[in-house]
Design a protein around this motif. Sequence first.
Motif, short mmCIF file in Angstrom:
data_model
loop_
_atom_site.label_atom_id
_atom_site.label_comp_id
_atom_site.label_asym_id
_atom_site.label_seq_id
_atom_site.Cartn_x
_atom_site.Cartn_y
_atom_site.Cartn_z
N MET A 194 0.81 -1.22 0.00
CA MET A 194 0.00 0.00 0.00
C MET A 194 0.84 1.27 0.00
SD MET A 194 -3.17 -0.83 -0.12
CE MET A 194 -4.00 0.64 0.45
N LYS A 195 2.10 1.13 0.44
CA LYS A 195 2.93 2.32 0.58
C LYS A 195 3.18 3.00 -0.76
CE LYS A 195 7.34 3.97 2.38
NZ LYS A 195 8.62 3.60 3.02
N GLU A 196 3.48 2.20 -1.80
CA GLU A 196 3.81 2.78 -3.10
C GLU A 196 2.65 3.58 -3.70
OE1 GLU A 196 6.15 3.96 -6.14
OE2 GLU A 196 6.78 2.86 -4.35
N PRO A 197 1.40 3.03 -3.70
CA PRO A 197 0.28 3.83 -4.22
C PRO A 197 0.08 5.13 -3.46
CG PRO A 197 -0.34 1.53 -4.09
CD PRO A 197 0.99 1.64 -3.41
N LYS A 198 0.29 5.11 -2.14
CA LYS A 198 0.14 6.33 -1.35
C LYS A 198 1.18 7.37 -1.73
CE LYS A 198 -2.06 4.38 2.78
NZ LYS A 198 -1.91 4.12 4.23
N VAL A 199 2.41 6.89 -1.93
CA VAL A 199 3.49 7.80 -2.36
C VAL A 199 3.16 8.39 -3.72
CG1 VAL A 199 5.90 7.91 -3.07
CG2 VAL A 199 5.27 6.66 -0.99
N ARG A 200 2.67 7.54 -4.62
CA ARG A 200 2.33 7.98 -5.97
C ARG A 200 1.19 9.00 -5.94
NH1 ARG A 200 4.09 9.48 -10.60
NH2 ARG A 200 2.25 10.16 -11.70
N LYS A 201 0.17 8.74 -5.09
CA LYS A 201 -0.95 9.66 -4.97
C LYS A 201 -0.49 11.01 -4.46
CE LYS A 201 -5.47 10.27 -2.82
NZ LYS A 201 -6.47 9.74 -1.85
N LYS A 202 0.39 11.00 -3.46
CA LYS A 202 0.91 12.24 -2.90
C LYS A 202 1.67 13.04 -3.96
CE LYS A 202 2.37 15.17 0.31
NZ LYS A 202 1.46 16.20 0.85
N LEU A 203 2.49 12.35 -4.74
CA LEU A 203 3.25 13.02 -5.80
C LEU A 203 2.32 13.60 -6.85
CD1 LEU A 203 5.93 13.78 -7.11
CD2 LEU A 203 6.02 11.48 -8.12
N SER A 204 1.30 12.85 -7.23
CA SER A 204 0.34 13.34 -8.24
C SER A 204 -0.37 14.59 -7.75
CB SER A 204 -0.69 12.25 -8.56
OG SER A 204 -0.07 11.14 -9.18
N GLU A 205 -0.75 14.59 -6.48
CA GLU A 205 -1.42 15.76 -5.91
C GLU A 205 -0.50 16.97 -5.91
OE1 GLU A 205 -2.56 14.38 -2.08
OE2 GLU A 205 -4.40 13.38 -2.79
N GLU A 206 0.75 16.76 -5.56
CA GLU A 206 1.70 17.88 -5.53
C GLU A 206 2.01 18.40 -6.93
OE1 GLU A 206 5.07 17.78 -3.05
OE2 GLU A 206 4.03 16.86 -1.35
N LEU A 207 2.03 17.49 -7.91
CA LEU A 207 2.24 17.93 -9.29
C LEU A 207 1.08 18.79 -9.77
CD1 LEU A 207 3.74 14.70 -10.90
CD2 LEU A 207 4.91 16.88 -10.60
N GLU A 208 -0.13 18.44 -9.38
CA GLU A 208 -1.29 19.25 -9.76
C GLU A 208 -1.24 20.61 -9.09
OE1 GLU A 208 -3.68 18.73 -12.08
OE2 GLU A 208 -2.35 17.07 -12.59
N GLU A 209 -0.81 20.66 -7.83
CA GLU A 209 -0.64 21.94 -7.14
C GLU A 209 0.41 22.79 -7.83
OE1 GLU A 209 0.30 21.11 -3.10
OE2 GLU A 209 -1.57 20.06 -2.68
N LEU A 210 1.47 22.12 -8.26
CA LEU A 210 2.55 22.82 -8.96
C LEU A 210 2.03 23.43 -10.26
CD1 LEU A 210 5.62 23.38 -8.85
CD2 LEU A 210 5.96 21.24 -10.08
N LYS A 211 1.26 22.69 -11.00
CA LYS A 211 0.70 23.19 -12.26
C LYS A 211 -0.24 24.37 -12.01
CE LYS A 211 1.14 18.91 -14.91
NZ LYS A 211 0.45 17.82 -15.63
N SER A 212 -0.99 24.32 -10.93
CA SER A 212 -1.88 25.43 -10.60
C SER A 212 -1.10 26.70 -10.29
CB SER A 212 -2.76 25.07 -9.40
OG SER A 212 -3.65 24.03 -9.74
N LEU A 213 0.01 26.55 -9.58
CA LEU A 213 0.86 27.70 -9.29
C LEU A 213 1.46 28.27 -10.57
CD1 LEU A 213 2.77 26.57 -6.06
CD2 LEU A 213 1.24 28.54 -6.27
N MET A 214 1.81 27.39 -11.50
CA MET A 214 2.36 27.85 -12.78
C MET A 214 1.31 28.66 -13.55
SD MET A 214 5.52 26.68 -13.14
CE MET A 214 5.83 26.51 -14.88
N MET A 215 0.06 28.19 -13.52
CA MET A 215 -1.01 28.93 -14.19
C MET A 215 -1.21 30.29 -13.54
SD MET A 215 -1.93 26.98 -16.67
CE MET A 215 -3.48 27.69 -17.22
N GLU A 216 -1.11 30.35 -12.22
CA GLU A 216 -1.25 31.61 -11.51
C GLU A 216 -0.14 32.59 -11.89
OE1 GLU A 216 -1.59 33.38 -6.93
OE2 GLU A 216 -1.26 31.23 -7.26
N MET A 217 1.08 32.08 -11.95
CA MET A 217 2.21 32.94 -12.32
C MET A 217 2.06 33.44 -13.75
SD MET A 217 6.30 32.08 -12.08
CE MET A 217 7.51 33.36 -12.47
N SER A 218 1.61 32.55 -14.64
CA SER A 218 1.37 32.95 -16.03
C SER A 218 0.32 34.05 -16.11
CB SER A 218 0.92 31.73 -16.83
OG SER A 218 0.47 32.09 -18.12
#
Length: 221
Positions: free
Chosen positions: A1-25
């Motif tokens: 179960m650990k790997e899916p949780k890590v992957r989910k956390k990374l996916s969420e942070e990548l989406e947050e990162l993309k949102s910040l990029m849109m804001e900066m743009s």
Amino acid sequence: MKEPKVRKKLSEELEELKSLMMEMSSFATAAVEKAVKSLEKQDVSLANRVIREDDKIDELELEIENKCMHMIALQQPMAKDLRVIGSCLKIITDLERVGDRAADIAQITKQLAGRPLLKPLVDIPRMAELAIAMIKDSVRAFKEENSPLAWGLGERDDEVDRLAQQVNRELFSFVVEDPKKISDAFRLMLVASFLERIADHATNIAERVIYMDRGERVKIN
């Protein structure tokens, strides 16, 4: 179960990162829009606002950079995820420079304040419109990982270059007729060059989107 949780956390942070990029743009493109409007209207108050608000773009650049470094250190991304984060670190530099060019245009507004423009601005606002749309689409291509959209920016950059050449030809003709106009003409030439450079930043972003998506380094312009 650990790997899916890590992957989910990374996916969420990548989406947050993309949102910040849109804001900066959004901040960067709004700055360009307001800077060119300040020039058209000879609105020094608006020009000063553009210059002040450049700090917000710089703050977002730092926030995104810190988030990227945090993700690399703690999430240990691999393959495409790592390319996404690495591309962010490159793209924010282009967006920060778009903000700088907007502030440069605002400074020229202040320098020309109180003096009639050599000619009604037609091509410069058109250049701004095209360059702003290119930045928006390049960052949207990043968010959507859309390589075809990124590829299409090359032809649009050619149109901005064509308009810049036209502006320079027209302004040069004013100087030939009246050498006393050289200072004001040069400043408007600078504005055209800043807008041309903004379009170049859009193609830089587009090239990084293609690398992020496909792992290929290309030149679209």
